[in-house]
Design an enzyme around this catalytic site. Structure first.
Site, PDB file in Angstrom:
ATOM      1  N   TYR A 100      49.999  22.561 -17.438  1.00  7.32           N
ATOM      2  CA  TYR A 100      48.913  22.904 -16.489  1.00  7.32           C
ATOM      3  C   TYR A 100      48.966  24.412 -16.214  1.00  7.32           C
ATOM      4  O   TYR A 100      47.937  25.087 -16.228  1.00  7.32           O
ATOM      5  CB  TYR A 100      49.081  22.094 -15.203  1.00  7.32           C
ATOM      6  CG  TYR A 100      47.955  22.309 -14.198  1.00  7.32           C
ATOM      7  CD1 TYR A 100      46.643  21.939 -14.495  1.00  7.32           C
ATOM      8  CD2 TYR A 100      48.211  22.866 -12.940  1.00  7.32           C
ATOM      9  CE1 TYR A 100      45.615  22.126 -13.564  1.00  7.32           C
ATOM     10  CE2 TYR A 100      47.190  23.054 -12.008  1.00  7.32           C
ATOM     11  CZ  TYR A 100      45.899  22.684 -12.330  1.00  7.32           C
ATOM     12  OH  TYR A 100      44.884  22.875 -11.410  1.00  7.32           O
ATOM     13  N   SER A 115      43.665  28.559 -10.663  1.00  6.67           N
ATOM     14  CA  SER A 115      44.560  27.929  -9.691  1.00  6.67           C
ATOM     15  C   SER A 115      45.677  28.907  -9.357  1.00  6.67           C
ATOM     16  O   SER A 115      45.934  29.850 -10.119  1.00  6.67           O
ATOM     17  CB  SER A 115      45.172  26.673 -10.331  1.00  6.67           C
ATOM     18  OG  SER A 115      46.194  26.148  -9.531  1.00  6.67           O
TER      19      SER A 115
HETATM   20  P1  NDP Z   1      38.650  16.476  -8.905  1.00 10.93           P
HETATM   21  O1  NDP Z   1      39.476  15.546  -9.715  1.00 10.93           O
HETATM   22  O2  NDP Z   1      38.079  15.997  -7.617  1.00 10.93           O
HETATM   23  O3  NDP Z   1      37.446  17.067  -9.782  1.00 10.93           O
HETATM   24  C1  NDP Z   1      37.567  17.325 -11.134  1.00 10.93           C
HETATM   25  C2  NDP Z   1      36.177  17.323 -11.716  1.00 10.93           C
HETATM   26  O4  NDP Z   1      36.267  17.665 -13.109  1.00 10.93           O
HETATM   27  C3  NDP Z   1      35.506  15.978 -11.625  1.00 10.93           C
HETATM   28  O5  NDP Z   1      34.188  16.141 -11.181  1.00 10.93           O
HETATM   29  C4  NDP Z   1      35.511  15.453 -13.060  1.00 10.93           C
HETATM   30  O6  NDP Z   1      34.333  14.712 -13.302  1.00 10.93           O
HETATM   31  C5  NDP Z   1      35.456  16.762 -13.821  1.00 10.93           C
HETATM   32  N1  NDP Z   1      35.928  16.622 -15.199  1.00 10.93           N
HETATM   33  C6  NDP Z   1      37.144  16.279 -15.634  1.00 10.93           C
HETATM   34  N2  NDP Z   1      37.165  16.206 -16.973  1.00 10.93           N
HETATM   35  C7  NDP Z   1      35.906  16.515 -17.391  1.00 10.93           C
HETATM   36  C8  NDP Z   1      35.271  16.609 -18.652  1.00 10.93           C
HETATM   37  N3  NDP Z   1      35.939  16.365 -19.789  1.00 10.93           N
HETATM   38  N4  NDP Z   1      33.971  16.960 -18.706  1.00 10.93           N
HETATM   39  C9  NDP Z   1      33.284  17.196 -17.562  1.00 10.93           C
HETATM   40  N5  NDP Z   1      33.824  17.126 -16.342  1.00 10.93           N
HETATM   41  C10 NDP Z   1      35.121  16.790 -16.260  1.00 10.93           C
HETATM   42  O7  NDP Z   1      39.574  17.752  -8.653  1.00 10.93           O
HETATM   43  P2  NDP Z   1      39.310  19.175  -7.977  1.00 10.93           P
HETATM   44  O8  NDP Z   1      37.998  19.258  -7.367  1.00 10.93           O
HETATM   45  O9  NDP Z   1      40.504  19.455  -7.168  1.00 10.93           O
HETATM   46  O10 NDP Z   1      39.393  20.113  -9.278  1.00 10.93           O
HETATM   47  C11 NDP Z   1      38.393  21.014  -9.662  1.00 10.93           C
HETATM   48  C12 NDP Z   1      39.039  22.230 -10.287  1.00 10.93           C
HETATM   49  O11 NDP Z   1      39.848  22.891  -9.321  1.00 10.93           O
HETATM   50  C13 NDP Z   1      39.951  21.941 -11.473  1.00 10.93           C
HETATM   51  O12 NDP Z   1      39.734  22.895 -12.469  1.00 10.93           O
HETATM   52  C14 NDP Z   1      41.349  22.104 -10.881  1.00 10.93           C
HETATM   53  O13 NDP Z   1      42.292  22.474 -11.856  1.00 10.93           O
HETATM   54  C15 NDP Z   1      41.093  23.208  -9.878  1.00 10.93           C
HETATM   55  N6  NDP Z   1      42.091  23.297  -8.822  1.00 10.93           N
HETATM   56  C16 NDP Z   1      42.304  22.263  -7.947  1.00 10.93           C
HETATM   57  C17 NDP Z   1      43.297  22.349  -6.997  1.00 10.93           C
HETATM   58  C18 NDP Z   1      43.629  21.232  -6.078  1.00 10.93           C
HETATM   59  O14 NDP Z   1      44.688  21.295  -5.405  1.00 10.93           O
HETATM   60  N7  NDP Z   1      42.811  20.193  -5.949  1.00 10.93           N
HETATM   61  C19 NDP Z   1      44.101  23.571  -6.853  1.00 10.93           C
HETATM   62  C20 NDP Z   1      43.773  24.596  -7.797  1.00 10.93           C
HETATM   63  C21 NDP Z   1      42.812  24.458  -8.727  1.00 10.93           C
HETATM   64  P3  NDP Z   1      34.220  13.399 -14.221  1.00 10.93           P
HETATM   65  O15 NDP Z   1      35.535  12.706 -14.194  1.00 10.93           O
HETATM   66  O16 NDP Z   1      33.112  12.639 -13.569  1.00 10.93           O
HETATM   67  O17 NDP Z   1      33.832  13.928 -15.565  1.00 10.93           O
END
Ligand code: NDP
Length: 246
Positions: free
Chosen positions: A153, A140
């Site tokens: 974070y 990020s």
């Molecule tokens: P979402 O919340 O849409 O997606 C997060 C995903 O992570 C979900 O599919 C969730 O699936 C999965 N997840 C969370 N915990 C677990 C776990 N313990 N095991 C397996 N899967 C897990 O957010 P984003 O798409 O935005 O985030 C994706 C990545 O991008 C993250 O690493 C985030 O830090 C990074 N990011 C996002 C930004 C933003 O502004 N959105 C900016 C910078 C980085 P489920 O709950 O079904 O397990």
């Protein structure tokens, strides 16, 4: 169809960036293994991708559990015979102050964003080394710039950067590429999971003043990195919305 015959495993594929990345890798011809905890969401994605002719395997995956990570990688290799691309995308962003914090949020962030990514990397490495593949680490802007209200974070994403750079130095001579992707604000459900009401309100306000990135913008960056010729290693991609200063 530049990824024809390639096998990609995407963690956190049940929503946001992971879901979009699985779709874009599939659109480029890859077979995809999609992992997350919400299997109903994975089933819907699997149905969409299968209808377009993609070979898909859904796996229930909790990245905080090392056995679950090993089982997901094993299932991928059992089904498709190899693994070329790992996208370590699963993550949580539980923003809030350090003073008076709910430290269970800290545990969730470190276990998911840091240890989970490390467990997945460890499980996948033998196969990625064998295929001279790529590991995509979704960090990020928060891994580059610390902000008030984002301390843990920030720490988790800083750890992703350090781990990934060390890994890159270790495996690049084996033809494996490690790519750090650093998005700014993307319009996903990520911030809906914040438990601190003040932090949730503050980021919603920032988001409303920003033309945010879309998950597909990050998916396109992943595809760019993994479709370069073998001798080109895209080490790092930092992408902010034009409206985002820090
Ligand atoms: P979402 O919340 O849409 O997606 C997060 C995903 O992570 C979900 O599919 C969730 O699936 C999965 N997840 C969370 N915990 C677990 C776990 N313990 N095991 C397996 N899967 C897990 O957010 P984003 O798409 O935005 O985030 C994706 C990545 O991008 C993250 O690493 C985030 O830090 C990074 N990011 C996002 C930004 C933003 O502004 N959105 C900016 C910078 C980085 P489920 O709950 O079904 O397990």
């Amino acid at each position: 169809m530049t990824l024809n015959g390639k096998i990609a495993l995407v963690t956190g594929a049940s929503s946001g960036i992971g879901e979009a990345t699985a779709e874009e890798l599939a659109a480029q011809g890859a077979s995809v293994v999609i992992g997350a905890r919400r299997t109903d969401r994975l089933a819907a994605l699997e149905e969409r991708l299968t209808a377009r002719g993609t070979k898909v395997l859904s796996v229930e995956l909790d990245v905080t559990n090392q056995q679950s990570c090993q089982a997901a990688v094993q299932a991928a290799v059992d089904q498709f015979g190899a693994l070329d691309i790992l996208v370590n995308n699963a993550g949580v962003m539980l923003l809030g102050s350090i003073v008076g914090a709910d430290t269970t949020d800290w545990t969730r962030m470190i276990n998911t964003n840091v240890l989970g990514l490390m467990f997945m990397t460890d499980a996948a490495l033998p196969h990625i080394l064998a295929s001279k593949g790529s590991i995509i680490q979704v960090s990020s802007v928060a891994g580059r710039v610390a902000r008030l209200g984002s301390g843990v974070y920030n720490a988790s994403k800083w750890a992703v950067g350090a781990f990934s750079e060390s890994l890159r130095q270790e495996v690049t001579a084996h033809g494996v590429r490690v790519v750090l992707i650093e998005p700014g604000m993307v319009d996903t459900e990520l911030r809906d999971h914040i438990t601190d009401p003040a932090a949730r309100k503050a980021i919603a306000e920032r988001a409303s003043q920003t033309r945010q990135l879309q998950a597909s913008d990050i998916a396109n960056a992943v595809v760019y990195a993994v479709t370069q010729p073998d001798y080109v290693a895209v080490n790092e991609i930092l992408i902010r919305p034009t409206d985002q200063v820090l």
